[in-house]
Motif scaffolding. Structure first.
Motif, PDB file in Angstrom:
ATOM      1  N   GLU A 105      35.247 -30.999 138.781  1.00 58.23           N
ATOM      2  CA  GLU A 105      36.197 -30.002 139.274  1.00 58.23           C
ATOM      3  C   GLU A 105      35.463 -28.749 139.735  1.00 58.23           C
ATOM      4  O   GLU A 105      34.502 -28.299 139.101  1.00 58.23           O
ATOM      5  CB  GLU A 105      37.214 -29.661 138.190  1.00 58.23           C
ATOM      6  CG  GLU A 105      38.086 -30.846 137.791  1.00 58.23           C
ATOM      7  CD  GLU A 105      39.159 -30.462 136.789  1.00 58.23           C
ATOM      8  OE1 GLU A 105      38.998 -29.409 136.121  1.00 58.23           O
ATOM      9  OE2 GLU A 105      40.156 -31.203 136.671  1.00 58.23           O
ATOM     10  N   ILE A 127      41.962 -25.655 141.849  1.00 55.35           N
ATOM     11  CA  ILE A 127      40.903 -26.530 141.349  1.00 55.35           C
ATOM     12  C   ILE A 127      40.789 -27.694 142.325  1.00 55.35           C
ATOM     13  O   ILE A 127      41.770 -28.381 142.611  1.00 55.35           O
ATOM     14  CB  ILE A 127      41.214 -27.047 139.933  1.00 55.35           C
ATOM     15  CG1 ILE A 127      41.303 -25.879 138.952  1.00 55.35           C
ATOM     16  CG2 ILE A 127      40.147 -28.037 139.487  1.00 55.35           C
ATOM     17  CD1 ILE A 127      40.014 -25.077 138.822  1.00 55.35           C
ATOM     18  N   ARG A 129      38.749 -31.230 143.689  1.00 53.88           N
ATOM     19  CA  ARG A 129      37.935 -32.361 143.231  1.00 53.88           C
ATOM     20  C   ARG A 129      38.126 -33.546 144.172  1.00 53.88           C
ATOM     21  O   ARG A 129      38.943 -33.512 145.093  1.00 53.88           O
ATOM     22  CB  ARG A 129      38.336 -32.768 141.811  1.00 53.88           C
ATOM     23  CG  ARG A 129      39.823 -32.986 141.625  1.00 53.88           C
ATOM     24  CD  ARG A 129      40.148 -33.775 140.387  1.00 53.88           C
ATOM     25  NE  ARG A 129      39.730 -35.165 140.518  1.00 53.88           N
ATOM     26  CZ  ARG A 129      39.910 -36.095 139.580  1.00 53.88           C
ATOM     27  NH1 ARG A 129      40.490 -35.769 138.434  1.00 53.88           N
ATOM     28  NH2 ARG A 129      39.528 -37.336 139.773  1.00 53.88           N
TER      29      ARG A 129
END
Length: 207
Positions: A105, A127, A129
């Motif tokens: 992340e 976040i 990812r």
């Protein structure tokens, strides 16, 4: 008469071609073809008394192409004004692509330009990812981002987490969109929503 009709059409086109992210195609009767991206200006050579005989198209880079009005058979404008997501990693602004594990992340700043189709999203912390299984190892990677609070994105129901699917193995870029649209139209249960978007990662267009 043809020159008058073409000029009238060109004048109408010039207003719409100024819009952002337009693909402007000119089909000609002299075995040539012109295509332009991000048209900035369309002007004409001539005068009201003697008539206009040339159309000048200037693109975003300042390049100007001159086309004889008589040579124009038709003009096609295709808009690509889909929403644009701009994601900038705060921990690795120099990266040109996510590396490492898909589950890693990263803090990021995200904003979305709705391009008149949806409400814009102002800059906010998310976040960021990777996602996917076999698709994570492909050249065009899929992503996922998570917001601090539930937010409506591209007219969809409010949620915290959204996926950015790469569709690398789908050359049409339409299979997921059409299949999920049809599933929702038929009111099939558990059908996700899918909106075509363009993604910029650290300033680099990923498609």
């Amino acid at each position: 008469m043809k020159k008058v009709l073409l000029l009238t059409a060109a004048v109408l086109i010039s207003g719409s071609a100024m819009a952002q992210h337009e693909h402007f195609h000119v089909f000609r009767n002299d075995k040539q073809f012109n295509t332009f991206n991000n048209v900035q200006e369309i002007t004409y050579q001539g005068s009201p008394s003697s008539g206009y005989d040339k159309m000048l198209v200037t693109d975003a880079k300042g390049n100007t192409t001159t086309i004889d009005i008589e040579a124009i058979d038709s003009v096609v404008i295709r808009s690509t004004g889909i929403p644009e997501f701009h994601v900038n990693l705060t921990d690795h602004p120099e990266w040109t692509e996510l590396t490492g594990s898909k589950s890693d992340e990263h803090p990021a700043i995200l904003r979305m330009d709705g391009n008149g189709m949806y409400d814009d999203l102002p800059e906010q912390e998310v976040i960021f990812r990777g996602r996917g299984n076999s698709t994570w190892n492909m050249k065009k990677k899929p992503y996922r981002f998570k917001m601090d609070k539930k937010t409506a994105v591209c007219g969809m129901k409010k949620a915290k987490s959204f996926a950015l699917i790469a569709n690398y193995i789908d050359c049409s870029l339409m299979r997921n969109t059409v299949a999920l649209w049809l599933a929702n139209y038929l009111e099939m249960p558990f059908a996700n929503h899918c909106i075509p978007v363009k993604v910029y990662f650290n300033g680099i267009c990923k498609g």
